[in-house]
Design a protein around this motif. Structure first.
Motif, short mmCIF file in Angstrom:
data_model
loop_
_atom_site.label_atom_id
_atom_site.label_comp_id
_atom_site.label_asym_id
_atom_site.label_seq_id
_atom_site.Cartn_x
_atom_site.Cartn_y
_atom_site.Cartn_z
N HIS A 1 0.86 -1.19 0.00
CA HIS A 1 0.00 0.00 0.00
C HIS A 1 0.89 1.24 0.00
CE1 HIS A 1 -3.72 -2.27 1.01
NE2 HIS A 1 -2.84 -3.11 1.54
N VAL A 2 0.66 2.12 -0.96
CA VAL A 2 1.50 3.31 -1.13
C VAL A 2 0.62 4.55 -1.16
CG1 VAL A 2 3.13 4.49 -2.65
CG2 VAL A 2 3.25 2.02 -2.39
N GLY A 3 1.08 5.60 -0.52
CA GLY A 3 0.39 6.87 -0.56
C GLY A 3 1.36 8.01 -0.82
N VAL B 1 7.27 6.55 6.36
CA VAL B 1 7.01 7.80 5.66
C VAL B 1 8.32 8.49 5.34
CG1 VAL B 1 5.79 10.01 5.74
CG2 VAL B 1 4.88 8.05 7.01
N ILE B 2 8.54 8.81 4.09
CA ILE B 2 9.72 9.57 3.68
C ILE B 2 9.26 10.97 3.28
CG2 ILE B 2 11.64 9.78 2.05
CD1 ILE B 2 11.66 6.76 1.81
N TYR C 1 5.96 10.36 1.16
CA TYR C 1 5.68 9.05 0.58
C TYR C 1 5.38 8.09 1.74
CZ TYR C 1 8.18 11.09 -3.40
OH TYR C 1 8.60 11.92 -4.41
N LEU C 2 4.22 7.44 1.71
CA LEU C 2 3.82 6.49 2.75
C LEU C 2 3.81 5.09 2.16
CD1 LEU C 2 2.16 9.31 3.17
CD2 LEU C 2 0.89 8.01 4.87
N VAL C 3 4.30 4.11 2.90
CA VAL C 3 4.27 2.73 2.42
C VAL C 3 4.10 1.78 3.59
CG1 VAL C 3 6.79 2.48 2.50
CG2 VAL C 3 5.45 1.00 1.01
N THR C 4 3.29 0.75 3.37
CA THR C 4 3.16 -0.36 4.30
C THR C 4 2.74 -1.57 3.49
OG1 THR C 4 2.20 -1.08 6.42
CG2 THR C 4 0.71 0.00 4.87
N GLN D 1 -2.46 11.38 10.27
CA GLN D 1 -1.41 11.57 11.26
C GLN D 1 -0.23 12.35 10.68
OE1 GLN D 1 -0.87 7.44 12.28
NE2 GLN D 1 -2.23 7.56 14.06
N VAL D 2 0.09 12.10 9.42
CA VAL D 2 1.17 12.85 8.76
C VAL D 2 0.81 14.34 8.72
CG1 VAL D 2 2.30 13.25 6.54
CG2 VAL D 2 2.07 10.93 7.41
N CYS D 3 -0.42 14.64 8.40
CA CYS D 3 -0.85 16.05 8.38
C CYS D 3 -0.71 16.67 9.77
CB CYS D 3 -2.28 16.16 7.89
SG CYS D 3 -2.51 15.71 6.15
N SER D 4 -1.08 15.91 10.80
CA SER D 4 -0.99 16.45 12.16
C SER D 4 0.45 16.65 12.61
CB SER D 4 -1.70 15.51 13.14
OG SER D 4 -0.99 14.30 13.30
N MET D 5 1.39 15.87 12.04
CA MET D 5 2.80 16.04 12.38
C MET D 5 3.34 17.38 11.88
SD MET D 5 4.42 12.34 11.39
CE MET D 5 3.41 10.87 11.50
N SER D 6 2.67 17.97 10.89
CA SER D 6 3.14 19.22 10.30
C SER D 6 2.48 20.45 10.92
CB SER D 6 2.89 19.20 8.78
OG SER D 6 3.56 18.11 8.19
#
Length: 400
Positions: free
Chosen positions: A212-214, A250-251, A268-271, A286-291
């Protein structure tokens, strides 16, 4: 991959920079110390835990003379091995996901420690980080570099034309492309599982797992307490935090990596998971909240692909599977250390190199030719000028 880039001179087509930060997100974003001095400067870690942590790392790290580590790995999971260290629970999680870069806590200790040894051996080779970030898009630039090198030796590349028909007449493969009048023929066909099955209208078996990639583009970087805004970072979100089967990696890349315009940051998100049901929605939020608060993505994209480890059998064709590649017969520093079933973001490019080498010998080689290549590669390494591998930390002692 670095060895392949140096040997093939494709390194001259690419540029890199050091990865600036490795972080863990477990409800809050925390940076993983990048050196022994940073560990001992951490006020949130007790002195006893600092000693326990250093004992674990010294067990895995390469020797001072550069001799690669061969850590003793009992037949247990990395989670239970780290639990036996007696470290604080939060520090255990940071070690498992931020240093060992594990997908999950029940990964075999052997594969996790092998990867950890590689990470620790990378510190100081090119600077104060263990990992490099490819600029101008990373892996895409490496693919372009290998294409350029192949073109110099007579290879032909056709982009943007779908396969019209692909067939074998008992002697040669024939390939027709939409929009191209010329018909291509070849004795051998090489490709990955998905492309071969699609081109031959062959039923593709279900995946053994799903990747799964985002991709998310934001106008803010990670909210880290640093002297300047970060340009690159790796964030690992443990599975229990991301709500996934495995950790989400996440990169983040900013303007300094030339992967996006000024003022924008691409994540880039991957699992991977056992099914193709959506996995990354929670992690993306969660990535958005980290920013920062109320950060809304400028672009958001998600995709899933099956990982097939047992490819279909096709005559006169080499089908490249997604499974663990063979590296015990590789000309690129062979090692008997085990590889985990699905590569994480640190291992993906190495897996690609091993699979490409396997495909080459499967299509064009023989056991005798491969053995000769192994011997030639070993001789070439001993004759190599150590300066080719010299970073800011100096020449690696084991290659002098």
């Amino acid at each position: 991959m670095i060895e392949a880039l140096v040997r093939s001179n494709v390194a001259s087509y690419a540029t890199f920079r050091l990865l600036e930060h490795v972080c863990i997100y477990d409800g809050e974003l925390s940076r993983v110390p990048g050196s022994k001095s940073e560990v001992f400067k951490q006020r949130t870690i007790s002195l006893a835990d600092k000693r326990r942590l250093m004992r674990f790392l010294e067990r895995v790290a390469p020797a001072p003379d550069g001799t690669p580590a061969s850590p003793d790995a009992p037949d247990v999971t990395i989670g239970s091995l780290i639990a036996d260290t007696g470290l604080d629970a939060r520090l255990q999680k940071a070690l498992m996901y931020g240093v060992c870069l594990s997908w999950r806590e029940d990964e075999p200790a052997a594969t996790a420690l092998s990867r950890t040894a590689s990470v620790l051996g990378g510190y100081g080779r090119y600077g104060n980080s263990a990992l490099l970030v490819g600029q101008y898009g990373g892996a895409g630039e490496l693919a372009q570099g290998f294409c350029r090198s192949a073109a110099v030796h007579g290879a032909t590349f056709v982009l943007g034309h779908a396969v019209k028909s692909l067939s074998h007449d008992g002697e040669l493969w024939s390939l027709d492309l939409h929009g191209v009048e010329h018909k291509f023929t070849a004795k051998t066909l090489v490709g990955n599982v998905q492309n071969i099955c699609t081109a031959l209208s062959k039923e593709q078996r279900n995946g053994d797992a799903y990747e799964h990639v985002g991709i998310i583009v934001l106008d803010k970087p990670l909210a880290l307490e640093t002297d300047r805004e970060p340009e690159s970072a790796l964030v690992v979100i443990p599975p229990e935090t991301a709500g996934t089967e495995n950790a989400v990696m996440v990169i983040m890349q900013g303007e300094g990596t030339f992967a996006c315009p000024k003022g924008q940051y691409v994540y880039y998100l991957v699992t991977h998971a056992s099914d193709n049901a959506p996995q990354l929605e929670k992690a993306a939020a969660q990535v958005c909240s980290m920013s920062g608060e109320s950060v809304v993505p400028l672009i958001e994209f998600f995709t899933t692909r099956p990982l097939v480890t047992v490819p279909p059998e096709v005559q006169h064709c080499v089908v490249i599977p997604d499974g663990v590649p063979s590296r015990t017969k590789s000309t690129l520093y062979p090692s008997d250390a085990p590889l985990q079933h699905v590569a994480n973001c640190m291992e993906t490019l190495d897996h690609a190199v091993y699979r490409a080498e396997d495909a080459f010998w499967g299509a064009f080689g023989s056991d005798k030719a491969r053995e000769e290549a192994l011997n030639a590669a070993a001789a070439r390494r001993t004759a190599r000028d150590p300066s080719e591998y010299e970073g800011r930390g100096g020449v690696e002692p084991s290659r002098q």
